[in-house]
Design an enzyme around this catalytic site. Sequence first.
Site, PDB file in Angstrom:
ATOM      1  N   GLY A  51      21.686  13.915 -12.159  1.00  9.94           N
ATOM      2  CA  GLY A  51      22.329  12.720 -12.702  1.00  9.94           C
ATOM      3  C   GLY A  51      23.389  13.114 -13.705  1.00  9.94           C
ATOM      4  O   GLY A  51      23.406  14.257 -14.189  1.00  9.94           O
ATOM      5  N   GLN A  95      28.621  12.072 -21.083  1.00  9.61           N
ATOM      6  CA  GLN A  95      28.540  13.541 -21.043  1.00  9.61           C
ATOM      7  C   GLN A  95      29.876  14.202 -20.718  1.00  9.61           C
ATOM      8  O   GLN A  95      30.043  15.391 -20.981  1.00  9.61           O
ATOM      9  CB  GLN A  95      27.489  13.990 -20.028  1.00  9.61           C
ATOM     10  CG  GLN A  95      26.069  13.644 -20.444  1.00  9.61           C
ATOM     11  CD  GLN A  95      25.080  14.030 -19.369  1.00  9.61           C
ATOM     12  OE1 GLN A  95      24.900  13.294 -18.406  1.00  9.61           O
ATOM     13  NE2 GLN A  95      24.456  15.188 -19.504  1.00  9.61           N
ATOM     14  N   CYS A 130      18.432  18.494 -19.384  1.00 12.69           N
ATOM     15  CA  CYS A 130      19.711  17.786 -19.515  1.00 12.69           C
ATOM     16  C   CYS A 130      20.851  18.791 -19.401  1.00 12.69           C
ATOM     17  O   CYS A 130      20.807  19.862 -20.011  1.00 12.69           O
ATOM     18  CB  CYS A 130      19.780  17.081 -20.866  1.00 12.69           C
ATOM     19  SG  CYS A 130      21.287  16.131 -21.109  1.00 12.69           S
ATOM     20  N   LEU A 131      21.885  18.424 -18.658  1.00 16.66           N
ATOM     21  CA  LEU A 131      23.041  19.307 -18.500  1.00 16.66           C
ATOM     22  C   LEU A 131      23.773  19.515 -19.823  1.00 16.66           C
ATOM     23  O   LEU A 131      24.511  20.489 -19.963  1.00 16.66           O
ATOM     24  CB  LEU A 131      24.010  18.728 -17.457  1.00 16.66           C
ATOM     25  CG  LEU A 131      23.464  18.686 -16.018  1.00 16.66           C
ATOM     26  CD1 LEU A 131      24.416  17.912 -15.122  1.00 16.66           C
ATOM     27  CD2 LEU A 131      23.230  20.096 -15.481  1.00 16.66           C
ATOM     28  N   HIS A 141      16.984   8.141 -18.510  1.00 21.62           N
ATOM     29  CA  HIS A 141      17.624   9.277 -19.199  1.00 21.62           C
ATOM     30  C   HIS A 141      19.143   9.062 -19.258  1.00 21.62           C
ATOM     31  O   HIS A 141      19.770   9.267 -20.301  1.00 21.62           O
ATOM     32  CB  HIS A 141      17.256  10.563 -18.447  1.00 21.62           C
ATOM     33  CG  HIS A 141      17.924  11.815 -18.908  1.00 21.62           C
ATOM     34  ND1 HIS A 141      17.237  12.868 -19.468  1.00 21.62           N
ATOM     35  CD2 HIS A 141      19.235  12.212 -18.865  1.00 21.62           C
ATOM     36  CE1 HIS A 141      18.095  13.832 -19.767  1.00 21.62           C
ATOM     37  NE2 HIS A 141      19.307  13.471 -19.407  1.00 21.62           N
ATOM     38  N   GLU A 142      19.727   8.623 -18.125  1.00 18.73           N
ATOM     39  CA  GLU A 142      21.186   8.413 -18.088  1.00 18.73           C
ATOM     40  C   GLU A 142      21.586   7.210 -18.930  1.00 18.73           C
ATOM     41  O   GLU A 142      22.613   7.247 -19.628  1.00 18.73           O
ATOM     42  CB  GLU A 142      21.681   8.209 -16.651  1.00 18.73           C
ATOM     43  CG  GLU A 142      21.379   9.325 -15.666  1.00 18.73           C
ATOM     44  CD  GLU A 142      21.679  10.712 -16.160  1.00 18.73           C
ATOM     45  OE1 GLU A 142      22.504  10.881 -17.072  1.00 18.73           O
ATOM     46  OE2 GLU A 142      21.054  11.650 -15.637  1.00 18.73           O
ATOM     47  N   HIS A 163      21.935   8.128 -22.455  1.00 23.79           N
ATOM     48  CA  HIS A 163      23.223   8.767 -22.771  1.00 23.79           C
ATOM     49  C   HIS A 163      24.279   7.709 -23.106  1.00 23.79           C
ATOM     50  O   HIS A 163      25.094   7.903 -24.013  1.00 23.79           O
ATOM     51  CB  HIS A 163      23.731   9.596 -21.595  1.00 23.79           C
ATOM     52  CG  HIS A 163      23.148  10.976 -21.478  1.00 23.79           C
ATOM     53  ND1 HIS A 163      23.249  11.915 -22.479  1.00 23.79           N
ATOM     54  CD2 HIS A 163      22.482  11.590 -20.466  1.00 23.79           C
ATOM     55  CE1 HIS A 163      22.668  13.048 -22.082  1.00 23.79           C
ATOM     56  NE2 HIS A 163      22.186  12.878 -20.861  1.00 23.79           N
TER      57      HIS A 163
END
Length: 166
Positions: A46, A51, A92-93, A134-135, A138
Amino acid sequence: MALLNILQYPDRRLHKVAKPVAQVDDRIRKLVRDMAETMYEAPGVGLAATQVDVHERVIVLDISETHDELRVFINPEIVWSSDERQLNEEGCLSVPGVYDKVERPEHVRVRALNEKGETFEVDAEGLLAVCIQHEMDHLTGRVFVEYLSSLKQNRIKTKMRKQAAA
Ligand code: GNR
Ligand code: NI
């Protein structure tokens, strides 16, 4: 198509609150394509616009093993979430190399716009529910490590700053 730079924690821009998309137009569709390319290349399941330093409510997700089930959520809202919780290991990226358990609602119902600007709703559970939440975090400036103890957060910040300097 273009690969976008993914902000790395701790970066204050990860804490900006995204604004709703006013119109789903070609600019947003290009953002979606570039975000999808960036997510697949990373690779991740995702990616939220926050981000990549775009502060508008856009999410891409693909939790399939075959990487051919792209899901796009524009202006997502959680319209219902279950009292049941699930505990899942998250990564997480924007915080590479850090994985820890986070508790979240097990089921959520999400309403959003697709790439054509049409409203849809989806019932999500399991990994899909985790990733959507999670997204969406963000988009409100929240990174998953903020659910961990302040001791862990400080250790993660130190580790990330060392990695960035190396
Ligand atoms: O690639 C990702 N994997 C992941 C695993 C468990 C829970 C959440 C995620 S999302 C993450 C990609 C990312 O950072 N999205 O914001
Ligand atoms: Ni993330």
